[in-house]
Design an enzyme around this catalytic site. Sequence first.
Site, PDB file in Angstrom:
ATOM      1  N   CYS B  83       0.836  -1.426  -0.130  1.00  0.00           N
ATOM      2  CA  CYS B  83      -0.060  -0.043   0.104  1.00  0.00           C
ATOM      3  C   CYS B  83       0.988   1.261   0.182  1.00  0.00           C
ATOM      4  O   CYS B  83       1.749   1.190   0.968  1.00  0.00           O
ATOM      5  CB  CYS B  83      -0.819   0.127   1.440  1.00  0.00           C
ATOM      6  SG  CYS B  83      -1.755   1.686   1.406  1.00  0.00           S
ATOM      7  N   ASN B  84       0.800   1.966  -1.087  1.00  0.00           N
ATOM      8  CA  ASN B  84       1.708   3.169  -1.188  1.00  0.00           C
ATOM      9  C   ASN B  84       1.471   4.084  -0.168  1.00  0.00           C
ATOM     10  O   ASN B  84       2.493   4.712   0.584  1.00  0.00           O
ATOM     11  CB  ASN B  84       1.674   3.798  -2.649  1.00  0.00           C
ATOM     12  CG  ASN B  84       2.292   3.094  -3.723  1.00  0.00           C
ATOM     13  OD1 ASN B  84       3.420   3.170  -3.832  1.00  0.00           O
ATOM     14  ND2 ASN B  84       1.465   2.168  -4.357  1.00  0.00           N
ATOM     15  N   CYS B 197      -0.227   3.529  -6.564  1.00  0.00           N
ATOM     16  CA  CYS B 197      -1.335   3.189  -5.783  1.00  0.00           C
ATOM     17  C   CYS B 197      -1.600   1.768  -6.178  1.00  0.00           C
ATOM     18  O   CYS B 197      -1.741   1.292  -7.201  1.00  0.00           O
ATOM     19  CB  CYS B 197      -2.716   4.106  -5.925  1.00  0.00           C
ATOM     20  SG  CYS B 197      -4.053   3.253  -5.159  1.00  0.00           S
TER      21      CYS B 197
END
Lengths: 233, 233
Positions: B83-84, B197
């Site tokens: 998860c960025n 993302c």
Amino acid sequence: MRGMIGVLGGMGPLATADFMGKVIALTPAERDQDHVPLIVHSVPQVPDRSASILEGTESPLPAMLQGLRRLLDTGAECIAVPCNSAHYWYDDLAGESTVPVLHIVDAVGGALARRGVGDGPVGLLATAGAVFGGIYQARLGKHGYECVVPEDRDQEDLVTHGIGLVKAGRLEDARAPLEAAADKLRQQGVRMVVLGCTEIPLVLNDGNNYLDSTEALAERCVEWYSDRVRRPE
Amino acid sequence: MRGMIGVLGGMGPLATADFMGKVIALTPAERDQDHVPLIVHSVPQVPDRSASILEGTESPLPAMLQGLRRLLDTGAECIAVPCNSAHYWYDDLAGESTVPVLHIVDAVGGALARRGVGDGPVGLLATAGAVFGGIYQARLGKHGYECVVPEDRDQEDLVTHGIGLVKAGRLEDARAPLEAAADKLRQQGVRMVVLGCTEIPLVLNDGNNYLDSTEALAERCVEWYSDRVRRPE
């Protein structure tokens, strides 16, 4: 985490990822937070289940029990095992678990009934270990279904061969032998072909013609979680 | 389990399953036992990362730290976070971890270089939280890349909107706005569009036109595991 389901996976890893995807797809959710909390032990360094059942090679049970204990230590409130052959050791796992262990064959029995398949003969495509270990036959019998399995030669040349191709990532090559095995079962008058190996639905994914045991277990998990979060503490 | 990688996931769950699939696909393996052992914390009950960065709503950090501790307790030897936006709290996570935490932006920097994209401007499609939180800009700068981000209005109407559709399972509807945002970045002369993302590569999956941060992190995990199992104890 309330309702967290422990997934004893990695047998094989692609089937585990597929199982997760199916839990997500079957969950009514509008945002991340609506989804089922999962803790997934995808550790594929487990001795071969089918070989152990058939040839008495090293048992996968110690590795599976280690994974189970890791999942229980994280606070998992229920256990799912997206590998049919591993259910040969179901009683050992359930006996060691402090929380319910969902049985994949019970999930398949429930899914068959929900799809309108009444009592009667159903075909089974599974590993040789699952077939000869009798994982499905007696337990599905309690749900009113009789299991029809491939002849020994077809099991070897079509089903076992096809599953091996899936495990090696050769999904397209696996389709023809697995479809041929399913067709032979249909010629014997079965009302549905159960994909009783979590590798097979990676290739045969037509829900009208096949009952996918991975999807059935995913449905059971979503149902379990929904009941769990509704129940008062 | 030697080399077991803990995956702090669930943000969102579909991105986590996608990440697992990419680790598997990138691993040279002939059988189950050759695959990377993963323990995956896919617990989506984490407060929204982007809203917390932008609006100061409830911090996801306590939930992420709880997940991290669960993973460390299982014996994970390395942590990956697919998860960025969660990397906004990277220093807090790495500070609490007793094992290395792989950084997704470093993984992207390595992947850009391996794909022959030299220094220069690259486009970034990410959550508003990741963009305004500056997760990529400085760290990718150290790898020699300058980040070009969408204009505020495009970020809102195209990127944030598209990501929301993915999270709601509406993958096909998400394609047009995300592609439009990418096209606008290309018109500014970027050499590659980074999908920063992990929801976006579920829709935009053309590896020639996009650098997928999920895939970059998966590559880094496979590389880390390969180094780890070769290293003497």
